[in-house]
Design a protein around this motif. Structure first.
Motif, PDB file in Angstrom:
ATOM      1  N   ARG A   1       0.851  -1.183   0.000  1.00 31.70           N
ATOM      2  CA  ARG A   1       0.000   0.000   0.000  1.00 31.70           C
ATOM      3  C   ARG A   1       0.886   1.232   0.000  1.00 31.70           C
ATOM      4  N   ARG A   2       0.360   2.336  -0.539  1.00 31.63           N
ATOM      5  CA  ARG A   2       1.107   3.580  -0.514  1.00 31.63           C
ATOM      6  C   ARG A   2       0.156   4.759  -0.696  1.00 31.63           C
ATOM      7  N   ARG A   3       0.509   5.877  -0.095  1.00 33.30           N
ATOM      8  CA  ARG A   3      -0.194   7.133  -0.352  1.00 33.30           C
ATOM      9  C   ARG A   3       0.765   8.042  -1.107  1.00 33.30           C
ATOM     10  N   VAL A   4       0.299   8.604  -2.217  1.00 28.34           N
ATOM     11  CA  VAL A   4       1.063   9.567  -2.989  1.00 28.34           C
ATOM     12  C   VAL A   4       0.243  10.849  -3.027  1.00 28.34           C
ATOM     13  N   ASP A   5       0.776  11.915  -2.415  1.00 24.86           N
ATOM     14  CA  ASP A   5      -0.026  13.119  -2.166  1.00 24.86           C
ATOM     15  C   ASP A   5      -1.246  12.667  -1.353  1.00 24.86           C
TER      16      ASP A   5
END
Length: 246
Positions: free
Chosen positions: A184-188
């Motif tokens: 999982r990742r959050r970008v902005d």
């Protein structure tokens, strides 16, 4: 494995402006991959993506020591994915490994990527379909939900798949010893979740990426999709296409 069936849509525009992703590199071995196999050719490829980041084409060029230069063949790229005997001799590598093989085979330093792209002449056009509606709409607080599936041919190297699973670390924190890669990742403010799995009754592998966009701007999708696809490719798999489901 053929792309998911669906209605044809109008031809999409060219990929948006911005830095182009690195090319994909492959060594063609003289025998199925193993300790005694040696490289006898090099292939470089680049997928052409539509404005929604699905693939609409594949460009490639190859080089052999006895040849007169770089050659381009859509038929050869298709065979790398469809012909089991050839695919067993295809080894996905990073650029540094391709450069080292190029020198060992009697070439100089591997040409820069703009020079390699100039050798792309025989492009393969990939089928274009409308996104298949499979899931719910975006949850509250998000503008849009998308699901992408990148399909791969071949069989991965087990140790590299395990290393990738460890590097991506499942969000639930479970041991990755027997787990397939997921992350999982959050970008902005956009959120991404992905997993790697077998599909098509074990005939192919896929990278499934779920995207939650906070607005109409989807510029975060392309770079991450390329990063993840490249990581799976270096496990020994050959990417075929990227489809979209919504």
């Amino acid at each position: 494995m053929p792309p998911t069936a669906g209605r044809r849509r109008a031809a999409s525009g060219p990929p948006r402006l911005g830095p182009r992703p690195r090319l994909d590199y492959y060594l063609i071995l003289d025998r199925p991959a193993g300790p005694d196999a040696v490289a006898e050719a090099i292939v470089v490829e680049e997928f052409v993506r539509a404005t929604d980041w699905t693939t609409v084409g594949l460009r490639s060029a190859g080089w052999t020591p006895a040849g007169a230069g770089w050659w381009s063949s859509a038929a050869y790229s298709r065979a790398m994915r469809a012909d089991p005997e050839l695919r067993a001799r295809v080894l996905p590598v990073a650029r540094a490994e391709a450069d080292a093989a190029h020198r060992r085979l009697g070439g100089a330093a591997l040409p820069d990527e703009p020079v390699l792209r100039a050798g792309f002449h025989d492009d393969q056009v990939l089928p274009v379909t409308a996104p298949l509606r499979l899931g719910p709409s975006a949850p509250d607080g998000y503008h849009e939900r998308r699901v992408y599936r990148a399909l791969f041919a071949g069989d991965p190297l087990a140790h590299r798949l395990a290393e990738l699973a460890t590097r991506w670390r499942p969000a639930d924190g479970r041991s990755t010893a027997d787990a397939l890669p997921a992350g999982r990742r959050r970008v902005d403010d956009d959120r991404f979740a992905w997993t790697v799995r077998r599909v098509g009754r074990g005939l192919a592998w896929s990278l499934d990426l779920t995207v939650l966009l906070t607005g109409a701007d989807d510029r975060t999708v392309g770079p991450l999709l390329h990063e993840l696809t490249s990581a799976v490719r270096l496990c020994g798999l050959v990417p075929m296409t990227t489809e979209r489901f919504d």
